[in-house]
Enzyme design. Structure first.
Site, PDB file in Angstrom:
ATOM      1  CB  ILE A  37       3.869  -2.532  -7.146  1.00 54.78           C
ATOM      2  CG1 ILE A  37       3.353  -3.760  -7.910  1.00 54.78           C
ATOM      3  CG2 ILE A  37       3.041  -1.296  -7.487  1.00 54.78           C
ATOM      4  CD1 ILE A  37       1.966  -4.203  -7.500  1.00 54.78           C
ATOM      5  NE  ARG A  38       3.114   2.993  -6.516  1.00 55.68           N
ATOM      6  CZ  ARG A  38       2.628   2.983  -5.287  1.00 55.68           C
ATOM      7  NH1 ARG A  38       3.207   3.688  -4.350  1.00 55.68           N
ATOM      8  NH2 ARG A  38       1.576   2.281  -4.999  1.00 55.68           N
TER       9      ARG A  38
ATOM     10  NE  ARG B  88       7.810   5.415   1.545  1.00 55.56           N
ATOM     11  CZ  ARG B  88       6.931   6.408   1.703  1.00 55.56           C
ATOM     12  NH1 ARG B  88       7.187   7.405   2.508  1.00 55.56           N
ATOM     13  NH2 ARG B  88       5.794   6.403   1.037  1.00 55.56           N
TER      14      ARG B  88
ATOM     15  N   GLY C 126       0.880  -1.173   0.000  1.00 53.49           N
ATOM     16  CA  GLY C 126       0.000   0.000   0.000  1.00 53.49           C
ATOM     17  C   GLY C 126       0.907   1.207   0.000  1.00 53.49           C
ATOM     18  CD  GLU C 127       2.469   5.219  -1.139  1.00 57.99           C
ATOM     19  OE1 GLU C 127       2.094   4.572  -2.114  1.00 57.99           O
ATOM     20  OE2 GLU C 127       3.675   5.511  -0.948  1.00 57.99           O
ATOM     21  CB  SER C 128       4.975   2.795   4.264  1.00 57.07           C
ATOM     22  OG  SER C 128       5.787   3.657   3.518  1.00 57.07           O
TER      23      SER C 128
ATOM     24  CD  GLU D 222       0.517  -9.204  -2.208  1.00 54.94           C
ATOM     25  OE1 GLU D 222       1.581  -9.786  -1.891  1.00 54.94           O
ATOM     26  OE2 GLU D 222       0.439  -7.982  -2.431  1.00 54.94           O
TER      27      GLU D 222
ATOM     28  CG  HIS E   5       3.204  -6.633  -4.071  1.00 59.16           C
ATOM     29  ND1 HIS E   5       2.210  -6.117  -3.269  1.00 59.16           N
ATOM     30  CD2 HIS E   5       4.047  -5.611  -4.321  1.00 59.16           C
ATOM     31  CE1 HIS E   5       2.424  -4.846  -3.052  1.00 59.16           C
ATOM     32  NE2 HIS E   5       3.534  -4.493  -3.681  1.00 59.16           N
TER      33      HIS E   5
ATOM     34  CB  CYS F  20       5.472  -3.842  -0.905  1.00 55.31           C
ATOM     35  SG  CYS F  20       6.087  -2.638  -2.056  1.00 55.31           S
TER      36      CYS F  20
HETATM   37  N1  GLN Z   1       5.986   2.893  -2.440  1.00 53.98           N
HETATM   38  C1  GLN Z   1       5.211   2.432  -1.322  1.00 53.98           C
HETATM   39  C2  GLN Z   1       5.716   3.056  -0.025  1.00 53.98           C
HETATM   40  O1  GLN Z   1       6.693   3.720  -0.041  1.00 53.98           O
HETATM   41  C3  GLN Z   1       5.207   0.934  -1.238  1.00 53.98           C
HETATM   42  C4  GLN Z   1       4.599   0.354  -2.490  1.00 53.98           C
HETATM   43  C5  GLN Z   1       3.861  -0.926  -2.295  1.00 53.98           C
HETATM   44  O2  GLN Z   1       3.518  -1.328  -1.188  1.00 53.98           O
HETATM   45  N2  GLN Z   1       3.545  -1.564  -3.385  1.00 53.98           N
HETATM   46  O3  GLN Z   1       5.139   2.888   0.989  1.00 53.98           O
END
Ligand code: GLN
Length: 189
Positions: free
Chosen positions: A129-130, A103, A46-48, A167, A165, A76
């Site tokens: 993913i990112r 990150r 997600g987005e930490s 999952e 990921h 992630c």
């Molecule tokens: N870029 C996100 C972060 O810095 C992590 C990306 C992800 O969980 N797929 O939190």
């Protein structure tokens, strides 16, 4: 076995499905008190930074106590949360694993990619993913999967962090590994 999946934000549902396929009872954790009777926890991607905001101070403290004493698997953004040090930008970590994580370390051009890495020396698909990069691994932390030269899945005791990921791949080995650790059974690969 009762496994929680932190369900504040991000791709928690794919973890729920995978864990249920493997026979675990899954609780979607939306409130700190739901942590109380779990055998283990998955913190999804997600987005930490958003996770930190949604947790608030009290949620953060409760989660920190949990991850420092019970089996936890962060993927992630979840891996970022578990780290002791977070860069780019600096942000608080729960400190369950002595690692430094950067990150969004792969830059915009390769925002997302599917690559082949090695898990316990076997090839395995990895979806990034990112993704963050694990830049430093503490002395007690073991690297259990790599992509190229990078550590991408690390472990200390029953605490696991993956920068990819699992999952989102069909392969179930990574989640099975976490469940095996909780049950103290020897992974069969
Ligand atoms: N870029 C996100 C972060 O810095 C992590 C990306 C992800 O969980 N797929 O939190």
């Amino acid at each position: 076995m009762k496994i929680g999946v932190l369900a504040l934000q991000g791709d928690f549902d794919a973890h729920r499905k995978r864990l249920q396929e493997l026979g675990a009872e899954v609780v979607l954790v939306k409130k700190p008190e739901q942590l109380d009777d779990l055998d283990g926890l998955v913190i999804p991607g997600g987005e930490s930074g958003t996770f930190l905001k949604l947790l608030g101070e009290e949620g953060f403290a409760k989660l920190r106590d949990f991850v420092r004493s019970k089996p936890t698997f962060g993927t992630c953004a979840g891996a970022i949360l578990l780290a002791s040090e977070v860069e780019n930008p600096k942000q608080a970590g729960l400190g369950a694993l002595d690692i430094t994580v950067r990150r969004n370390a792969y830059g915009r051009q390769i925002d997302s990619s599917i690559r082949e890495g090695r898990f316990l020396n076997h090839p395995i698909e990895m979806v990034f993913i990112r993704a963050p990069k694990i830049e430093r691994v503490g002395r007690e932390v073991e690297v259990i999967a790599t992509e190229g030269k990078d550590p991408v899945f690390v472990r200390k005791g029953k605490t696991l962090a993956a920068t990819f990921h699992p999952e989102l791949s069909h392969d179930r080995r990574i989640h099975q590994y976490f469940l095996d650790l909780i049950e103290n059974t020897q992974p069969s690969y």
